[in-house]
Design an enzyme around this catalytic site. Structure first.
Site, PDB file in Angstrom:
ATOM      1  N   ASP A  22      -6.363  -3.699  -1.670  1.00  0.00           N
ATOM      2  CA  ASP A  22      -5.265  -3.315  -0.787  1.00  0.00           C
ATOM      3  C   ASP A  22      -4.490  -4.521  -0.245  1.00  0.00           C
ATOM      4  OD1 ASP A  22      -4.048  -2.553   1.938  1.00  0.00           O
ATOM      5  OD2 ASP A  22      -4.653  -0.607   1.159  1.00  0.00           O
ATOM      6  N   SER A  47       0.825  -1.199   0.000  1.00  0.00           N
ATOM      7  CA  SER A  47       0.000   0.000   0.000  1.00  0.00           C
ATOM      8  C   SER A  47       0.871   1.266   0.000  1.00  0.00           C
ATOM      9  CB  SER A  47      -0.945  -0.045   1.205  1.00  0.00           C
ATOM     10  OG  SER A  47      -1.946   0.926   1.126  1.00  0.00           O
TER      11      SER A  47
END
Length: 297
Positions: free
Chosen positions: A167, A44
C-alpha cells in the site's frame, strides 16, 4: 526538481471506504467537465478513484463501492479473525475486471493526447520507501491493486518487477511533496481525512518489528508514518513561496472509517463530496475570471 515547472497537479489521498468522499468530488469534476490538471498522483483508493475519473467513467467509483466494496464478499471481519483477508482484493479485482472494467483505451488516449501524467504510489516492502509508478495499459490494474494492498488487512504480498510492494499510503499518504518535486506549482489535494486531522502514533506500533520481522524497512516505514503524514499536512497548510495549494476535505462530523460498509453513511459521504466538488469548481472558475479581467486592464 523533475518535470516541467509550473505544472498543475491533482493529488488524491487513499483511505479505503473513506474514498467514497473522493468519489463524490471527482464525480462533480467529471460532471462539470472540470480538468485543469496535467499531473495526477493517487494513493491506494485515491489512485483507483483517479483511474476511473481519467477513464471518463464518472459513476464507476460510486457504483463499485456501493455494489461490491460494501459487501461481506470484500470486507469481512469474521473471515479476518479466522485467518483470511479483512479486505479481499483478489475477489474485488476479479469481479470488477469482469463486470465493470476500467476503459483503459479511453484513459491512455486522453493522457497521451493531452500530454498528462498519472502516477500511482506504492511502498517497497524491502526498503519501506515510496515507489512512484507510471502505469501503462498492461500494468495499470496491477499497480492499482498493489497500491491498495494494506498489509495485514490483505494478507498477500504482491510484486512489481520482482520487488515486493504494498500500500502506497505507508510511505507517502498525501504525495504533495512529490507533486512539488515534479514541478507542480498549483496543487489541488483531495483528502479523505478532515483538514484538521492529526495522525498519531499507533498504540500497536511496538508490534511492527515483530509482525514484519522479515521486512525491517517496512516496519520502520510504518513506525514513521505519522511523522511523514504530518509533514505532508504541514506542506499543505504552509506551502513554500510561489506554490499554491487548494484542499478539499470532508467535514470532521463525517463519521466514516476505512472499513465502513453502512450504505447510509457511504451515501452521505458521497453526497457531501459531490457538493464540495461542485463548490470548488464554481470557486475555481470565478477566480480564473477575476484573474483574466485583471490581466485585461
Amino acid at each position: 526538481m523533475s518535470g516541467k515547472p509550473g505544472r498543475s497537479a491533482l493529488v488524491v489521498e487513499g483511505g479505503g471506504m473513506r474514498g467514497i468522499f473522493t468519489a463524490g468530488v471527482l464525480n462533480a469534476f467529471g460532471s462539470k467537465g472540470f480538468d485543469p490538471f496535467d499531473l495526477y498522483i493517487g494513493v491506494s483508493a485515491g489512485a483507483c478513484n483517479l483511474a476511473s475519473h481519467l477513464a471518463g467513467q464518472n459513476d464507476r467509483n460510486y457504483d463499485i463501492m456501493a455494489r461490491y466494496s460494501s459487501t461481506p464478499d470484500f470486507i469481512n471481519f469474521r473471515r479476518f479473525l479466522s485467518g483470511g483477508h479483512l479486505m479481499d482484493l483478489d475477489w474485488l479485482w476479479d469481479i470488477t475486471m469482469k463486470e465493470y472494467r476500467l476503459d483503459l483505451e479511453n484513459m491512455f488516449t486522453g493522457l497521451h493526447e493531452q500530454k498528462k501524467e498519472f502516477i500511482i504510489v506504492a511502498t517497497s516492502v524491502q526498503s519501506g520507501t515510496a515507489m512512484y509508478l507510471v502505469p501503462d495499459k498492461t500494468t495499470m490494474e496491477h499497480y492499482l491493486k498493489v497500491s491498495s494492498s494494506l498489509p495485514v488487512f490483505y494478507r498477500n504480498i504482491l510484486e512489481i518487477d520482482s520487488e515486493k510492494a504494498t500500500d502506497g499510503g505507508i510511505a507517502d499518504s498525501i504525495p504533495v511533496l512529490e507533486a512539488h518535486r515534479r514541478g507542480a506549482a498549483d496543487i489541488t489535494v483531495i483528502r479523505s481525512r478532515p483538514s484538521d486531522y492529526v495522525k498519531k502514533k499507533s498504540r500497536l506500533s511496538f508490534m511492527y518489528p515483530l509482525v514484519f520481522k522479515k521486512y525491517p524497512g517496512l516496519a520502520e516505514a510504518l513506525r514513521n508514518r505519522p511523522a511523514a503524514y504530518m509533514k505532508a499536512v504541514e506542506f499543505i497548510k504552509n506551502p513554500p513561496k510561489g506554490i499554491r495549494i487548494n484542499e478539499i476535505a470532508p467535514p470532521a462530523t463525517l463519521r466514516i472509517q476505512r472499513a465502513t460498509r453502512d450504505l447510509k453513511i457511504l451515501n452521505t459521504a458521497y453526497t457531501i463530496g459531490r457538493e464540495q466538488g461542485e463548490k470548488f469548481v464554481a470557486g475555481y472558475i470565478q477566480k480564473q475570471r477575476v484573474i483574466k479581467n485583471l490581466k485585461s486592464w
